[in-house]
Write an enzyme that holds these catalytic residues in place. Structure first.
Site, PDB file in Angstrom:
ATOM      1  N   CYS A  34      19.574   2.849   1.779  1.00  0.00           N
ATOM      2  CA  CYS A  34      18.127   3.037   1.837  1.00  0.00           C
ATOM      3  C   CYS A  34      17.394   1.967   2.616  1.00  0.00           C
ATOM      4  O   CYS A  34      16.519   2.265   3.394  1.00  0.00           O
ATOM      5  CB  CYS A  34      17.529   3.154   0.443  1.00  0.00           C
ATOM      6  SG  CYS A  34      17.617   1.666  -0.510  1.00  0.00           S
ATOM      7  N   GLY A  60       0.787  -1.234   0.000  1.00  0.00           N
ATOM      8  CA  GLY A  60       0.000   0.000   0.000  1.00  0.00           C
ATOM      9  C   GLY A  60       0.814   1.277   0.000  1.00  0.00           C
ATOM     10  O   GLY A  60       0.524   2.216  -0.744  1.00  0.00           O
ATOM     11  N   HIS A  61       1.883   1.309   0.829  1.00  0.00           N
ATOM     12  CA  HIS A  61       2.561   2.599   1.027  1.00  0.00           C
ATOM     13  C   HIS A  61       3.388   3.041  -0.175  1.00  0.00           C
ATOM     14  O   HIS A  61       3.946   4.138  -0.170  1.00  0.00           O
ATOM     15  CB  HIS A  61       3.387   2.597   2.318  1.00  0.00           C
ATOM     16  CG  HIS A  61       4.643   1.789   2.296  1.00  0.00           C
ATOM     17  ND1 HIS A  61       5.885   2.358   2.214  1.00  0.00           N
ATOM     18  CD2 HIS A  61       4.851   0.454   2.373  1.00  0.00           C
ATOM     19  CE1 HIS A  61       6.813   1.412   2.251  1.00  0.00           C
ATOM     20  NE2 HIS A  61       6.206   0.243   2.342  1.00  0.00           N
TER      21      HIS A  61
HETATM   22  N1  PLP Z   1       9.705  -5.362  -2.655  1.00  0.00           N
HETATM   23  C1  PLP Z   1      10.158  -4.240  -3.231  1.00  0.00           C
HETATM   24  C2  PLP Z   1      10.578  -4.263  -4.657  1.00  0.00           C
HETATM   25  C3  PLP Z   1      10.247  -3.055  -2.487  1.00  0.00           C
HETATM   26  O1  PLP Z   1      10.707  -1.943  -3.067  1.00  0.00           O
HETATM   27  C4  PLP Z   1       9.830  -3.076  -1.133  1.00  0.00           C
HETATM   28  C5  PLP Z   1       9.953  -1.851  -0.312  1.00  0.00           C
HETATM   29  O2  PLP Z   1      10.780  -1.007  -0.560  1.00  0.00           O
HETATM   30  C6  PLP Z   1       9.342  -4.274  -0.590  1.00  0.00           C
HETATM   31  C7  PLP Z   1       9.296  -5.397  -1.389  1.00  0.00           C
HETATM   32  C8  PLP Z   1       8.882  -4.352   0.815  1.00  0.00           C
HETATM   33  O3  PLP Z   1       7.629  -3.739   0.981  1.00  0.00           O
HETATM   34  P1  PLP Z   1       7.107  -3.318   2.433  1.00  0.00           P
HETATM   35  O4  PLP Z   1       7.916  -2.154   2.861  1.00  0.00           O
HETATM   36  O5  PLP Z   1       5.666  -2.996   2.256  1.00  0.00           O
HETATM   37  O6  PLP Z   1       7.307  -4.513   3.304  1.00  0.00           O
END
Ligand code: PLP
Length: 393
Positions: free
Chosen positions: A326, A201-202
């Protein structure tokens, strides 16, 4: 100080429309969607509607193929671990060297703790896979292939259609981490028969702490969270209703904004890049400049540290990201740029700018005006800089 946010691949602002849609579900519509009474029924209907919006954005056949999770990481873990648990005799996983840690570290864990064999596919200098390498890596022992759609650092897109065809011809389950692509570029799961797809979502203007996993009908998947019957028995636990409602609204909006992303956002990104490349020597774009997300630009400035650029930009209210720090909080150079064979002096000076529907032309102009003197200033003091190493220029 006015701030400029160009770190939308890290996280996005919640869209005001999303926030408005979520509000009633805290203090008024607070029923449990599983309850039989009126309070529950009303909320269950709204959750179903949110599921429809997610399914629509993905071009899924049915909303029943979508389950809500807590984040992209949970979706990735549910997909991979769930596929392994439902097919325990197969012991081989294929993924790539450039995945997000949500997949890479899980694979490392599965190898170390559970003895799985992992193949990490390589990428070339533009960040592309060799599909012949994928073809020959698949064996009778392969349980799942997990390959991301868009790279979070460079925005480079993998060809999901071709990949799915190769994997499905061999009868293997295919999962894609589409956390960065969903909402930025179109995807149609009725055209591409991917088995499992993760989103978060974010990354698309919904709140943090909610994600979804698409599970194609008929895919065998053991649940990760075992409990109540929620999410069709695929994920126990009372639903995070306000955030699910927010994710539904964000998906509905993303569908409306796809055109803006393809045109306006892309042209702002290109403007930023062109300005920088024209005015700064020894700078280059990492990844295939043509085949990538419209909002992402990963640029390396030779002879200086990306973190130093970031801090000086941050002093002027500009937020971007560097490949190294990051996600991990470490200063290790980016595993993505290293896998692409980007040289040491360029890897360390990489910066990622990621735009959104809220980015304006004025902001892009301000960023270029701020960035160019910062790079010049850092190069004059860098021990690796051209002034101190004239033979390098
Ligand atoms: N997969 C990718 C390609 C991402 O860029 C991210 C977050 O940066 C994630 C997975 C992980 O997502 P979440 O932060 O919602 O766990």
């Amino acid at each position: 100080m006015k701030t400029i946010y160009l770190d939308n691949n890290a996280t996005t602002k919640v869209a005001p429309e999303v926030f408005d849609e979520m509000q009633p579900f805290f203090c008024q519509l607070y029923g449990n969607p599983s309850s039989m009474h009126y309070f529950g029924g009303q909320v269950a209907k709204s959750v179903a509607q949110a599921r429809n919006h997610v399914a629509e954005l993905l071009g899924a056949q049915s909303a029943k193929e979508v389950i809500f999770t807590s984040c992209g990481t949970e979706s990735d873990n549910t997909a991979i671990i769930g596929a392994l648990r439902s097919n325990p005799e197969k012991r081989h996983i294929i993924t790539t060297k450039v995945e997000h840690p949500a997949v890479l570290n899980l694979c490392r864990y599965l190898r170390k703790r559970e003895g799985y064999r992992i193949t990490y596919l390589t990428v070339d200098q533009k960040g592309h896979l060799d599909l012949n390498e994928l073809k020959s890596a698949i064996t009778d022992d392969t349980a799942i292939v997990s390959i991301m759609h868009a790279n979070n650092e460079t925005g480079v897109l993998f060809p999901l259609g071709d990949i799915t065809q190769i994997v499905k011809e061999k009868g293997v389950v295919f999962h894609t981490d589409a956390v960065q692509s969903v909402g930025k570029i179109p995807i149609n799961l009725q055209k591409i028969p991917i088995d499992l797809l993760s989103l978060s979502g974010h990354k698309l203007h919904a709140p943090k702490g909610v994600g979804a996993l698409y599970i194609r009908e008929g895919t065998k998947l053991a649940p990760l969270l075992i409990g109540g019957h929620q999410e069709f028995g695929q994920r126990g636990g009372t639903e995070n209703v306000p955030s699910i409602i927010g994710l539904g609204k964000a998906c509905q909006l993303a569908l409306q904004y796809l055109e803006d992303e393809r045109n306006r956002v892309k042209s702002l990104r290109d403007k930023l890049e062109n300005h920088i490349l024209q005015q700064v020597s020894n700078a280059k774009v990492n990844g295939d400049p043509l085949n990538r997300l419209p909002n992402t630009s990963n640029i390396s400035f030779e002879f200086i540290e990306g973190e130093a650029i970031l801090l000086l930009l941050s002093d002027q209210g500009i937020a971007a990201s560097s490949g190294s720090a990051c996600t991990s909080g470490s200063l290790e150079p980016s595993h993505v740029l290293r896998a692409m064979g980007v040289s040491f002096t360029y890897t360390h000076g990489s910066i990622r700018f990621s735009l959104s529907r809220y980015t304006t032309e004025k902001e892009i102009n301000t960023v270029t005006e701020a960035l160019i003197p910062i790079v010049e200033q850092l190069r004059t003091i860098s021990p690796f800089g051209p002034k101190n190493n004239p033979q390098k220029v």
